[in-house]
Design a protein around this motif. Structure first.
Motif, PDB file in Angstrom:
ATOM      1  N   PRO A 105      61.265  84.193 108.668  1.00  0.00           N
ATOM      2  CA  PRO A 105      61.623  84.845 109.934  1.00  0.00           C
ATOM      3  C   PRO A 105      62.472  86.091 109.733  1.00  0.00           C
ATOM      4  N   THR A 122      61.682  77.430 108.851  1.00  0.00           N
ATOM      5  CA  THR A 122      61.924  77.966 110.191  1.00  0.00           C
ATOM      6  C   THR A 122      62.046  76.859 111.225  1.00  0.00           C
ATOM      7  N   GLN A 141      69.000  76.475 107.803  1.00  0.00           N
ATOM      8  CA  GLN A 141      68.494  77.812 107.506  1.00  0.00           C
ATOM      9  C   GLN A 141      69.616  78.740 107.051  1.00  0.00           C
ATOM     10  N   TYR A 148      54.452  81.206 113.818  1.00  0.00           N
ATOM     11  CA  TYR A 148      54.975  79.847 113.704  1.00  0.00           C
ATOM     12  C   TYR A 148      54.223  78.854 114.590  1.00  0.00           C
TER      13      TYR A 148
END
Length: 392
Positions: free
Chosen positions: A47, A89, A96, A226
């Protein structure tokens, strides 16, 4: 051509040259790992808020193919390790940040197979087990692996419950003597050993959420990337790198045969049977490439429009992907058998592409049985059950 592909192509000669060294070391050379890192290959599906590029999966596939054509092992690591940021993600933002906050170029190894058992404790789980085939693991600072949930005595639950869990390098050991194989030696796909490692709950994710295509809902993401089907994105890097190996073998063959004269004294380029075999093999490898990329484009367009990619479409997509891998490797066999004794020398890369392609084809993602069963049964109006729905 994408920016990452432009970046990596400038290293093509060096990656090819160090492929032989990686084969001896049984892991990627440090230089080739650095080239992947510097080119941004592993951040392609990451991302943007964590330094990623969020590219179209087609660009990721084309990059894995290009690297696989330079060196099979380097392409394989790019294709496998490159998918893990996509799944991270869906994890808790705290996980993350823990991984990417310190280094946006942090690599994670796998595998996803639940080879160990996670026992629930206060605040998380305690994990024990041994995992095989952790590609690129020497160059990774974290792992994302599968774990079966157990009871308090460490017995797996029935029915099974599987988690994907994250551990830092300090929490596991790599068995350096566990990878000595015939092909893809340079991937360093070694065993991992975990003993009584505590995993906080935020570093775990129910595998069914990802496998069922609901990771984006779970994480509150709305980007097309995603929402893309897991059953297409997970095999994508693996099969794309394999097709790249076939392209690399084809390029080696063509280069070697241009001036070759057979023992009969006839130049190879005057042998109509060799020319036919070469033409057929080249067409089969090109067809494999086109089939993979067409599926990616079509699934992307549907996903981008907010339309569901149905089970039947996903099953057919997996059939296309699996068949493409087999078609490409069969084509390599046809030209390798016509390469002459010179191709067998370890100093030439042709034999390494041949070895790497065959080992790559043995990956579970390329086993056709249940995939062909599921796709055909679904098209006939049936409802696949159990293992025949796995990874679709």
């Amino acid at each position: 051509m994408g920016q990452v592909l432009d970046n990596i192509i400038q290293y093509a000669d060096e990656i090819r040259a160090e492929g032989a060294e990686g084969d001896k070391l049984m892991r990627l050379t440090d230089n080739n790992a650095k080239r992947l890192r510097d080119a941004g290959v592993i951040r392609m599906l990451q991302p943007k808020e964590h330094g990623g590029l969020e590219v179209h999966p087609r660009e990721f596939a084309e990059t894995a193919m290009a690297i696989g054509a330079m060196d099979g092992a380097t392409g394989w690591v790019a294709g496998i390790v490159g998918v893990h940021p996509w799944e991270l993600t869906f994890f808790d933002p705290k996980a993350q940040e823990e991984i990417w906050g310190e280094d946006p170029d942090m690599w994670m190894a796998s595998p996803y197979a639940p080879m160990g058992v996670a026992v629930p404790v206060d605040g998380g789980y305690v994990l024990n087990g041994r995992w095989s085939f952790s590609s690129g693991t020497d160059h990774c600072g974290w792992i994302m692996i599968g774990a079966a949930v157990g009871d308090k005595d460490g017995n797996r639950l029935n029915p099974p419950q599987v988690l994907h869990v994250l551990l830092p390098r300090s929490d596991y050991d790599i068995d350096q003597d566990s990878w000595n194989v015939v092909g893809l030696r340079g991937t360093g796909s070694k065993d991992l050993i975990v003993e009584d490692a505590f995993i906080p709950a935020y570093r775990t994710l129910d595998a069914d959420i990802v496998l069922g295509g609901n990771g984006w809902r779970h994480a509150g993401r709305d980007e097309t990337l995603y929402k893309f089907p897991f059953s297409c994105i997970f095999p994508l890097g693996i099969t794309s790198s394999l097709i790249g190996m076939a392209e690399g073998a084809l390029a080696c063959y063509i280069a070697a045969q241009k001036e070759r004269v057979a023992v009969t004294g006839i130049p190879i380029k005057e042998d109509p049977y060799v020319l036919y075999a070469l033409g057929e093999a080249a067409a089969e490898i090109a067809a494999s490439r086109a089939a993979i990329l067409e599926t990616v484009d079509r699934f992307w367009d549907k996903t981008d429009k907010g339309q569901e990619v149905t089970f039947e479409e996903r099953a057919i997509g997996r059939r296309t992907q699996t068949a493409a891998a087999w078609r490409a490797v069969r084509a390599v066999d046809e030209i390798f058998a016509r390469s002459g004794g010179g191709a067998m020398h370890l100093k030439f890369p042709m034999q390494r592409f041949w070895r790497d392609a065959h080992v790559g084809l043995s990956h579970a993602i390329h086993v056709p049985g249940s995939i062909f069963h599921a796709s055909s049964l679904t098209q006939l109006g049936g409802e696949p059950q159990g293992v025949h729905r796995s990874m679709i």
